[in-house]
Design an enzyme around this catalytic site. Structure first.
Site, mmCIF file in Angstrom:
data_model
loop_
_atom_site.group_PDB
_atom_site.id
_atom_site.type_symbol
_atom_site.label_atom_id
_atom_site.label_comp_id
_atom_site.label_asym_id
_atom_site.label_seq_id
_atom_site.Cartn_x
_atom_site.Cartn_y
_atom_site.Cartn_z
ATOM 1 N N GLY A 22 -10.757 -2.059 3.407
ATOM 2 C CA GLY A 22 -9.789 -1.894 4.489
ATOM 3 C C GLY A 22 -9.850 -0.496 5.079
ATOM 4 O O GLY A 22 -10.795 0.260 4.848
ATOM 5 N N THR A 67 0.843 -1.193 0.000
ATOM 6 C CA THR A 67 0.000 0.000 0.000
ATOM 7 C C THR A 67 0.881 1.248 0.000
ATOM 8 O O THR A 67 1.970 1.228 0.562
ATOM 9 C CB THR A 67 -0.865 -0.024 1.278
ATOM 10 O OG1 THR A 67 -1.812 -1.070 1.147
ATOM 11 C CG2 THR A 67 -1.575 1.278 1.538
HETATM 12 N N1 ASP Z 1 -4.184 -1.341 5.097
HETATM 13 C C1 ASP Z 1 -4.415 -1.999 3.844
HETATM 14 C C2 ASP Z 1 -5.722 -2.725 3.896
HETATM 15 O O1 ASP Z 1 -6.037 -3.316 4.906
HETATM 16 C C3 ASP Z 1 -3.340 -2.982 3.493
HETATM 17 C C4 ASP Z 1 -1.909 -2.456 3.540
HETATM 18 O O2 ASP Z 1 -1.644 -1.464 4.208
HETATM 19 O O3 ASP Z 1 -1.020 -3.066 2.908
HETATM 20 O O4 ASP Z 1 -6.416 -2.760 2.898
#
Ligand code: ASP
Length: 315
Positions: free
Chosen positions: A212, A182
């Site tokens: 998310g 991300t």
């Molecule tokens: N926080 C992101 C999600 O849960 C994933 C990530 O940060 O890699 O969609």
């Protein structure tokens, strides 16, 4: 004139030096540096924090190394559904999208929602319709495809497991060399305005339209000139339950904590107590910054107008 500061991240998780090759490490560092400099250049030329973070994020979305835009992870159904959010701390305006497909730069769409819709949060087909109406650039499915994310998904698609891009608690071995993530950016501009943005493909093998923390204002993304601008990365479900980004703001506003203290409290105490793996980046309106993580690594970089610059991967 305020101090100005640019900070970005490219995801957190089980990112270990022993799993990296020098070439991959270099590729990540270069990508982070290019994105950091693009955002910094906007600030240096007197641009706004919002435009700076957008400039940085677009480059990370375009880079297949990161789980956002091109190179996003696959859902249970084998497609890519992306989430993004942006928030302007100077007026608390915000825009977010979830479950969008074929949008080249979801952060552009989120910004369009913030500036040119009467809404804050659009989802799925409606968000895609809005993208078309606003002339946001679309790409075919192939554009978003990457072989390593496809393999990552293939390895767990027949299970109920879903995984943080950099970590898979059940299939650690298989995932070992798949560390990508991300993306997010926060900035403080020369006028002391701050902003935050986050963009992601979410978690591999997600299903049922799972959303998310990234596009949820207050959870993965938040900005308020009075306190801080925050972009999170990690296990989204726990960040949502913790209202993580807004909690940092609250600790600063109501408890008088500094940015660093508040972020450490949330990341190293509150999230840890719920086994919420990940990290976050933040700035305040004096140009102070912090990058805090409870995972083994987080791709991250900072550049300030004092000539300080740092690109980091491991804890
Ligand atoms: N926080 C992101 C999600 O849960 C994933 C990530 O940060 O890699 O969609």
């Amino acid at each position: 004139m305020s101090n100005f500061t640019m900070v970005i991240h490219g995801g957190a998780g089980t990112i270990l030096k022993e799993d990296m090759t020098p070439a991959l490490e270099q590729a990540y560092s270069n990508a982070l540096k290019t994105s950091l400099d693009a955002g910094y250049a906007v600030l240096e030329n007197g641009g706004t924090a919002v435009n700076a973070i957008k400039a940085s994020i677009v480059l990370l979305e375009d880079n297949v190394l990161f789980n956002a835009g091109r190179g996003s992870v696959f859902t249970k159904k084998g497609v890519q559904e992306m989430d993004a959010a942006i928030m302007d701390g100077s007026n608390l305006s915000a825009g977010a999208v979830t479950g969008v497909r074929n949008v080249r730069n979801p952060i552009e769409l989120a910004t369009e929602v913030m500036r040119n819709s009467n809404h804050v949060f659009l989802s799925g087909k409606g968000a895609n319709d809005f993208a078309i109406k606003q002339g946001i650039k679309l790409e075919p499915d192939e554009y978003f495809y990457s072989a390593f994310r496809y393999d990552q998904w293939k390895a767990i698609r027949d299970s109920d497991t879903y995984s943080l891009d950099h970590t898979n608690h059940h299939l650690e071995e298989l995932m070992k060399d798949k560390k990508f993530g991300t993306v997010g950016a926060v900035a403080c501009d020369a006028n002391g305005n701050i902003a935050a943005a986050t963009s992601t493909g979410g978690m591999t093998n997600k299903k049922y339209g799972r959303i998310g923390d990234s596009p949820v204002i207050g959870c993965g993304t938040y900005a308020n000139n009075k306190t801080c601008a925050i972009s999170c990365t990690g296990h989204g479900e726990i960040f949502i339950r913790s209202v993580a980004a807004y909690d940092v703001s609250c600790l600063m506003e109501y408890k008088g904590m500094s940015l660093q203290e508040a972020m450490e409290k949330v990341v190293n105490e509150k999230l840890v107590s719920l086994q919420g793996e990940g990290g976050m980046i933040g700035v305040d309106s004096n140009g102070n910054y912090a990058m805090v993580l409870n995972s083994a690594g987080m791709y991250r970089a900072v550049r300030t107008d004092k000539g300080f610059e740092q690109v980091l991967i491991y804890k």
